[in-house]
Design a protein around this motif. Structure first.
Motif, PDB file in Angstrom:
ATOM      1  N   ASP A 250       0.799  -1.234   0.000  1.00  0.00           N
ATOM      2  CA  ASP A 250       0.000   0.000   0.000  1.00  0.00           C
ATOM      3  C   ASP A 250       0.832   1.285   0.000  1.00  0.00           C
ATOM      4  O   ASP A 250       0.330   2.346   0.372  1.00  0.00           O
ATOM      5  CB  ASP A 250      -0.982   0.030   1.181  1.00  0.00           C
ATOM      6  N   ALA A 251       2.094   1.221  -0.434  1.00  0.00           N
ATOM      7  CA  ALA A 251       2.980   2.392  -0.402  1.00  0.00           C
ATOM      8  C   ALA A 251       2.827   3.260  -1.641  1.00  0.00           C
ATOM      9  O   ALA A 251       3.793   3.566  -2.337  1.00  0.00           O
ATOM     10  CB  ALA A 251       4.420   1.948  -0.223  1.00  0.00           C
ATOM     11  N   ALA A 252       1.583   3.667  -1.930  1.00  0.00           N
ATOM     12  CA  ALA A 252       1.325   4.548  -3.070  1.00  0.00           C
ATOM     13  C   ALA A 252      -0.002   5.261  -2.879  1.00  0.00           C
ATOM     14  O   ALA A 252      -0.920   4.722  -2.268  1.00  0.00           O
ATOM     15  CB  ALA A 252       1.295   3.748  -4.373  1.00  0.00           C
ATOM     16  N   THR A 253      -0.066   6.471  -3.414  1.00  0.00           N
ATOM     17  CA  THR A 253      -1.334   7.195  -3.425  1.00  0.00           C
ATOM     18  C   THR A 253      -2.012   6.938  -4.767  1.00  0.00           C
ATOM     19  O   THR A 253      -1.413   6.388  -5.686  1.00  0.00           O
ATOM     20  CB  THR A 253      -1.116   8.719  -3.298  1.00  0.00           C
ATOM     21  N   GLN A 254      -3.229   7.380  -4.864  1.00  0.00           N
ATOM     22  CA  GLN A 254      -3.917   7.382  -6.149  1.00  0.00           C
ATOM     23  C   GLN A 254      -3.324   8.495  -6.999  1.00  0.00           C
ATOM     24  O   GLN A 254      -2.703   9.434  -6.487  1.00  0.00           O
ATOM     25  CB  GLN A 254      -5.408   7.641  -5.952  1.00  0.00           C
ATOM     26  N   VAL A 255      -3.527   8.407  -8.306  1.00  0.00           N
ATOM     27  CA  VAL A 255      -3.158   9.513  -9.180  1.00  0.00           C
ATOM     28  C   VAL A 255      -4.055  10.686  -8.801  1.00  0.00           C
ATOM     29  O   VAL A 255      -5.269  10.534  -8.657  1.00  0.00           O
ATOM     30  CB  VAL A 255      -3.330   9.137 -10.668  1.00  0.00           C
ATOM     31  N   THR A 256      -3.434  11.836  -8.614  1.00  0.00           N
ATOM     32  CA  THR A 256      -4.149  13.004  -8.123  1.00  0.00           C
ATOM     33  C   THR A 256      -4.109  14.109  -9.176  1.00  0.00           C
ATOM     34  O   THR A 256      -3.041  14.477  -9.653  1.00  0.00           O
ATOM     35  CB  THR A 256      -3.512  13.482  -6.798  1.00  0.00           C
ATOM     36  N   MET A 257      -5.269  14.604  -9.525  1.00  0.00           N
ATOM     37  CA  MET A 257      -5.384  15.618 -10.556  1.00  0.00           C
ATOM     38  C   MET A 257      -4.978  16.986 -10.014  1.00  0.00           C
ATOM     39  O   MET A 257      -4.987  17.212  -8.802  1.00  0.00           O
ATOM     40  CB  MET A 257      -6.827  15.664 -11.086  1.00  0.00           C
ATOM     41  N   PRO A 258      -4.623  17.933 -10.902  1.00  0.00           N
ATOM     42  CA  PRO A 258      -4.235  19.278 -10.468  1.00  0.00           C
ATOM     43  C   PRO A 258      -5.285  19.915  -9.558  1.00  0.00           C
ATOM     44  O   PRO A 258      -6.485  19.805  -9.804  1.00  0.00           O
ATOM     45  CB  PRO A 258      -4.114  20.049 -11.786  1.00  0.00           C
ATOM     46  N   GLY A 259      -4.812  20.548  -8.500  1.00  0.00           N
ATOM     47  CA  GLY A 259      -5.698  21.240  -7.565  1.00  0.00           C
ATOM     48  C   GLY A 259      -6.415  20.338  -6.589  1.00  0.00           C
ATOM     49  O   GLY A 259      -7.237  20.797  -5.803  1.00  0.00           O
ATOM     50  N   MET A 260      -6.103  19.041  -6.612  1.00  0.00           N
ATOM     51  CA  MET A 260      -6.787  18.092  -5.730  1.00  0.00           C
ATOM     52  C   MET A 260      -5.827  17.522  -4.694  1.00  0.00           C
ATOM     53  O   MET A 260      -4.620  17.705  -4.774  1.00  0.00           O
ATOM     54  CB  MET A 260      -7.398  16.962  -6.546  1.00  0.00           C
ATOM     55  N   VAL A 261      -6.408  16.824  -3.727  1.00  0.00           N
ATOM     56  CA  VAL A 261      -5.649  16.184  -2.660  1.00  0.00           C
ATOM     57  C   VAL A 261      -6.048  14.716  -2.629  1.00  0.00           C
ATOM     58  O   VAL A 261      -7.237  14.382  -2.658  1.00  0.00           O
ATOM     59  CB  VAL A 261      -5.948  16.847  -1.294  1.00  0.00           C
ATOM     60  N   SER A 262      -5.054  13.833  -2.569  1.00  0.00           N
ATOM     61  CA  SER A 262      -5.335  12.394  -2.547  1.00  0.00           C
ATOM     62  C   SER A 262      -5.908  11.990  -1.193  1.00  0.00           C
ATOM     63  O   SER A 262      -5.622  12.624  -0.182  1.00  0.00           O
ATOM     64  CB  SER A 262      -4.050  11.594  -2.788  1.00  0.00           C
TER      65      SER A 262
END
Length: 176
Positions: free
Chosen positions: A121-133
């Motif tokens: 689980d050592a990863a975040t989701q892909v996060t779009m500009p201006g957003m927070v994962s």
């Protein structure tokens, strides 16, 4: 008539999908219109043996926006004690999608999209500009040196990575 239009439409959709990288799911957070993105921080809670990390991808124009907190090309290192839980939140202050993933090794793998995570689980989701994962948690349960990198496109190959060191002798986390 519909049959003649269906094939060109299918080709356009197929071409668009082929351009998309094979990546984890996009972050589903709503864009922030009133609240600013969080700032970079690394905090240590010795009582719970937890390190809370907030990184800002595309923080500024350093390395053409391919950076975490303005840092790129391994110039900074996050150090954490062995066995501690790391809680990661990724804010995207840039103009491109980004993610945060921990992989083994001292150099960027040739196929970052297919690289195995160093910890479960050592990863975040892909996060779009201006957003927070959404915050992701993992346990740094093996000592060693690792890379924190972006798996989107050629971001890591172009320098979007910093280092992670997990060591038994540490009492708190640092980022320097």
């Amino acid at each position: 008539m519909i049959g003649r239009l269906a094939l060109p439409a299918l080709l356009v959709v197929t071409a668009a999908l082929a351009q998309m990288p094979s990546m984890p799911t996009m972050a589903q957070a709503a864009p922030s219109t009133t609240a600013p993105l969080p700032t970079t921080s690394v905090t240590t809670d010795t009582a719970t043996k937890t390190v809370k990390v907030v990184f800002v991808a595309g923080h500024d124009t350093a390395n053409n926006g391919l950076n975490y907190n303005g840092d790129a090309k391994g110039e900074k290192t996050l150090t954490v004690p062995l066995g501690w839980t790391i809680e990661v939140t990724l804010a995207n202050g840039g103009r491109m999608p980004h993610d945060f993933a921990v992989v083994s090794g001292a150099s960027v793998p040739s196929n970052v999209g297919g690289a195995k995570l160093a910890f479960k689980d050592a990863a975040t989701q892909v996060t779009m500009p201006g957003m927070v994962s959404p915050t992701t948690k993992f346990v740094a349960n093996r000592p060693g040196s690792y890379l924190i990198l972006c798996r989107v496109g050629r971001h890591a190959a172009n320098g979007m990575y910093v280092k992670l060191v997990v060591a038994n002798s540490l009492k708190e986390a640092t980022y320097r």
